[in-house]
Scaffold this motif. Structure first.
Motif, mmCIF file in Angstrom:
data_model
loop_
_atom_site.group_PDB
_atom_site.id
_atom_site.type_symbol
_atom_site.label_atom_id
_atom_site.label_comp_id
_atom_site.label_asym_id
_atom_site.label_seq_id
_atom_site.Cartn_x
_atom_site.Cartn_y
_atom_site.Cartn_z
ATOM 1 N N PRO A 81 0.822 -1.218 0.000
ATOM 2 C CA PRO A 81 0.000 0.000 0.000
ATOM 3 C C PRO A 81 0.850 1.260 0.000
ATOM 4 O O PRO A 81 0.472 2.274 -0.575
ATOM 5 N N TRP A 82 2.010 1.195 0.640
ATOM 6 C CA TRP A 82 2.891 2.355 0.654
ATOM 7 C C TRP A 82 3.331 2.699 -0.767
ATOM 8 O O TRP A 82 3.396 3.878 -1.132
ATOM 9 N N ALA A 83 3.621 1.690 -1.563
ATOM 10 C CA ALA A 83 4.064 1.933 -2.934
ATOM 11 C C ALA A 83 2.967 2.596 -3.761
ATOM 12 O O ALA A 83 3.244 3.458 -4.597
ATOM 13 N N THR A 84 1.716 2.258 -3.516
ATOM 14 C CA THR A 84 0.630 2.887 -4.279
ATOM 15 C C THR A 84 0.401 4.324 -3.835
ATOM 16 O O THR A 84 0.125 5.195 -4.656
ATOM 17 N N VAL A 85 0.531 4.592 -2.534
ATOM 18 C CA VAL A 85 0.366 5.962 -2.054
ATOM 19 C C VAL A 85 1.559 6.806 -2.464
ATOM 20 O O VAL A 85 1.426 7.989 -2.761
ATOM 21 N N PHE A 86 2.734 6.211 -2.490
ATOM 22 C CA PHE A 86 3.941 6.938 -2.867
ATOM 23 C C PHE A 86 3.844 7.462 -4.292
ATOM 24 O O PHE A 86 4.373 8.522 -4.604
ATOM 25 N N ALA A 87 3.142 6.729 -5.141
ATOM 26 C CA ALA A 87 2.991 7.148 -6.531
ATOM 27 C C ALA A 87 1.947 8.243 -6.698
ATOM 28 O O ALA A 87 1.907 8.909 -7.737
ATOM 29 N N ALA A 88 1.100 8.477 -5.679
ATOM 30 C CA ALA A 88 0.058 9.500 -5.779
ATOM 31 C C ALA A 88 0.669 10.901 -5.772
ATOM 32 O O ALA A 88 1.733 11.134 -5.205
ATOM 33 N N GLU A 89 -0.021 11.813 -6.363
ATOM 34 C CA GLU A 89 0.453 13.200 -6.489
ATOM 35 C C GLU A 89 0.470 13.888 -5.124
ATOM 36 O O GLU A 89 -0.514 13.891 -4.397
ATOM 37 N N GLY A 90 1.605 14.465 -4.742
ATOM 38 C CA GLY A 90 1.695 15.259 -3.533
ATOM 39 C C GLY A 90 2.003 14.497 -2.264
ATOM 40 O O GLY A 90 2.113 15.093 -1.195
ATOM 41 N N TYR A 91 2.138 13.185 -2.328
ATOM 42 C CA TYR A 91 2.400 12.393 -1.127
ATOM 43 C C TYR A 91 3.810 11.805 -1.101
ATOM 44 O O TYR A 91 4.163 11.121 -0.154
ATOM 45 N N GLY A 92 4.608 12.040 -2.094
ATOM 46 C CA GLY A 92 5.904 11.377 -2.227
ATOM 47 C C GLY A 92 6.841 11.565 -1.059
ATOM 48 O O GLY A 92 7.312 10.606 -0.463
ATOM 49 N N GLY A 93 7.131 12.805 -0.692
ATOM 50 C CA GLY A 93 8.086 13.065 0.378
ATOM 51 C C GLY A 93 7.609 12.588 1.730
ATOM 52 O O GLY A 93 8.366 11.995 2.510
ATOM 53 N N THR A 94 6.341 12.820 2.029
ATOM 54 C CA THR A 94 5.790 12.427 3.328
ATOM 55 C C THR A 94 5.806 10.908 3.487
ATOM 56 O O THR A 94 6.229 10.386 4.528
ATOM 57 N N THR A 95 5.357 10.195 2.484
ATOM 58 C CA THR A 95 5.322 8.742 2.596
ATOM 59 C C THR A 95 6.717 8.140 2.607
ATOM 60 O O THR A 95 6.939 7.112 3.243
#
Length: 122
Positions: A81-95
């Motif tokens: 799930p982290w990999a899918t959220v990491f690919a989302a716009e605007g969540y890269g650095g936080t995740t």
């Protein structure tokens, strides 16, 4: 009414699942041959006849290995799930930071287990 339609589908699938398992176990019970003999009632393990008493001591380190496996299996479950959220716009650095904190906790736990000598096989 449309709101409860989703729950009715889930309930129907659950009832069908329970019914399927019940029918399968019932059919197995009705169709299997029941001819108990003394030899069939013996304890069986890996094709070797049992020798001695049934109680045996198991070393605790095997449980530690299985516990460590569960920890790292859970880690793998969290990576997807982290990999899918990491690919989302605007969540890269936080995740990315959150995952490194999570992996840091795992690394500290693994280092602690290693320093305590838990990971030695003999």
């Amino acid at each position: 009414m449309d709101y409860f339609h989703g729950y009715s589908v889930v309930g129907l699938v659950a009832v069908l699942g329970v019914l399927f398992v019940t029918v399968a176990f019932g059919a197995g019970r009705l169709l299997r041959p029941v001819v108990p003999t003394q030899e069939k009632m013996l304890t069986y393990e890996c094709g070797v006849d049992p020798v001695g008493e049934g109680w045996a001591h198991t070393q605790i380190r095997y449980y530690v290995y299985s516990f460590l496996y569960v920890i790292f299996a859970v880690d793998a479950i969290f990576l997807f799930p982290w990999a899918t959220v990491f690919a989302a716009e605007g969540y890269g650095g936080t995740t990315l930071v959150e995952m490194f904190v999570f992996l840091g906790f795992l690394a500290v736990g693994l280092l602690y287990a290693w320093k305590k000598g838990v990971l030695e096989w003999t």
